[in-house]
Design a protein around this motif. Structure first.
Motif, mmCIF file in Angstrom:
data_model
loop_
_atom_site.group_PDB
_atom_site.id
_atom_site.type_symbol
_atom_site.label_atom_id
_atom_site.label_comp_id
_atom_site.label_asym_id
_atom_site.label_seq_id
_atom_site.Cartn_x
_atom_site.Cartn_y
_atom_site.Cartn_z
ATOM 1 N N ASP A 221 0.801 -1.229 0.000
ATOM 2 C CA ASP A 221 0.000 0.000 0.000
ATOM 3 C C ASP A 221 0.839 1.287 0.000
ATOM 4 O O ASP A 221 0.476 2.238 -0.703
ATOM 5 N N PRO A 222 1.961 1.371 0.751
ATOM 6 C CA PRO A 222 2.760 2.605 0.669
ATOM 7 C C PRO A 222 3.285 2.873 -0.749
ATOM 8 O O PRO A 222 3.270 4.020 -1.214
ATOM 9 N N LEU A 223 3.721 1.834 -1.447
ATOM 10 C CA LEU A 223 4.201 2.006 -2.821
ATOM 11 C C LEU A 223 3.051 2.414 -3.743
ATOM 12 O O LEU A 223 3.225 3.260 -4.629
ATOM 13 N N ILE A 224 1.889 1.844 -3.531
ATOM 14 C CA ILE A 224 0.713 2.213 -4.328
ATOM 15 C C ILE A 224 0.425 3.698 -4.168
ATOM 16 O O ILE A 224 0.137 4.404 -5.141
ATOM 17 N N ARG A 225 0.551 4.207 -2.943
ATOM 18 C CA ARG A 225 0.333 5.647 -2.710
ATOM 19 C C ARG A 225 1.417 6.491 -3.372
ATOM 20 O O ARG A 225 1.132 7.511 -3.997
ATOM 21 N N VAL A 226 2.683 6.078 -3.256
ATOM 22 C CA VAL A 226 3.800 6.827 -3.855
ATOM 23 C C VAL A 226 3.625 6.924 -5.365
ATOM 24 O O VAL A 226 3.706 8.006 -5.953
ATOM 25 N N LEU A 227 3.393 5.805 -6.011
ATOM 26 C CA LEU A 227 3.242 5.822 -7.465
ATOM 27 C C LEU A 227 1.916 6.461 -7.887
ATOM 28 O O LEU A 227 1.828 7.049 -8.965
ATOM 29 N N GLY A 228 0.913 6.382 -7.039
ATOM 30 C CA GLY A 228 -0.352 7.067 -7.308
ATOM 31 C C GLY A 228 -0.157 8.570 -7.389
ATOM 32 O O GLY A 228 -0.744 9.244 -8.249
ATOM 33 N N ARG A 229 0.699 9.118 -6.529
ATOM 34 C CA ARG A 229 1.003 10.563 -6.569
ATOM 35 C C ARG A 229 1.779 10.932 -7.832
ATOM 36 O O ARG A 229 1.808 12.086 -8.225
ATOM 37 N N GLN A 230 2.398 9.928 -8.474
ATOM 38 C CA GLN A 230 3.122 10.170 -9.728
ATOM 39 C C GLN A 230 2.235 9.905 -10.947
ATOM 40 O O GLN A 230 2.716 9.895 -12.073
ATOM 41 N N GLY A 231 0.947 9.670 -10.723
ATOM 42 C CA GLY A 231 0.005 9.511 -11.821
ATOM 43 C C GLY A 231 -0.273 8.086 -12.250
ATOM 44 O O GLY A 231 -0.904 7.868 -13.277
#
Length: 154
Positions: A44-54
């Motif tokens: 989930d943390p990686l999903i959030r990080v990459l989500g902020r990158q579009g």
């Protein structure tokens, strides 16, 4: 358009940090690529990080310690998991597609769509999808790839 696969399960089991390797892989993606990550847990943390990158993401659990997460940049109304069926001989593309839909209740519930990449329109698959209550959209790319988006309406 390709699926770029990275399996970090062994790194995670060895208590190593795969973040740098993941971000290096992401930085090498081309437009239209799907980054497919295999992990021992839902990251989930990686999903959030990459989500902020579009990046949009889909998560499928294949086993107790096997989560497949796909990241992609396409804007769609629902998330889609991608299967690359190019290079496979019939009936394998059809069987892979139907098996995936049967094994993943989130597809059956309409929460997750499936996008398959084929070398031709899957003529025998389409009536099977309709019979099972799925809808589909077909798009033929200039590259010769046929993209079929399969989904159920909720």
């Amino acid at each position: 358009m390709r699926i770029v696969d990275l399996d970090v399960r062994d790194m995670l089991r060895a208590k190593q940090e795969p973040f740098e390797r993941i971000m290096e892989t992401v930085s090498g993606l081309e437009p239209g690529d799907v980054f497919q990550l295999h992990a021992t847990f839902r990251p989930d943390p990686l999903i959030r990080v990459l989500g902020r990158q579009g990046y949009r993401s889909t998560v499928v659990q294949e086993g107790e310690e096997h989560f497949i997460v796909q990241f992609y940049r396409e804007e769609t109304e629902r998330p889609f998991f991608h299967l690359d069926n190019r290079g496979l001989e019939p009936p394998e593309p059809m069987m892979r597609t139907l098996n995936f839909l049967e094994q993943h209740p989130e597809c059956q519930a309409g929460e997750l769509g499936l996008e398959i990449w084929n070398e031709r329109v899957p003529a025998f698959l389409l009536p099977e999808l309709e019979e099972r209550g799925y809808r589909y959209e077909i798009e033929q790319e200039e590259s010769g790839t046929v993209r079929v988006r399969i989904y159920r309406t909720q």
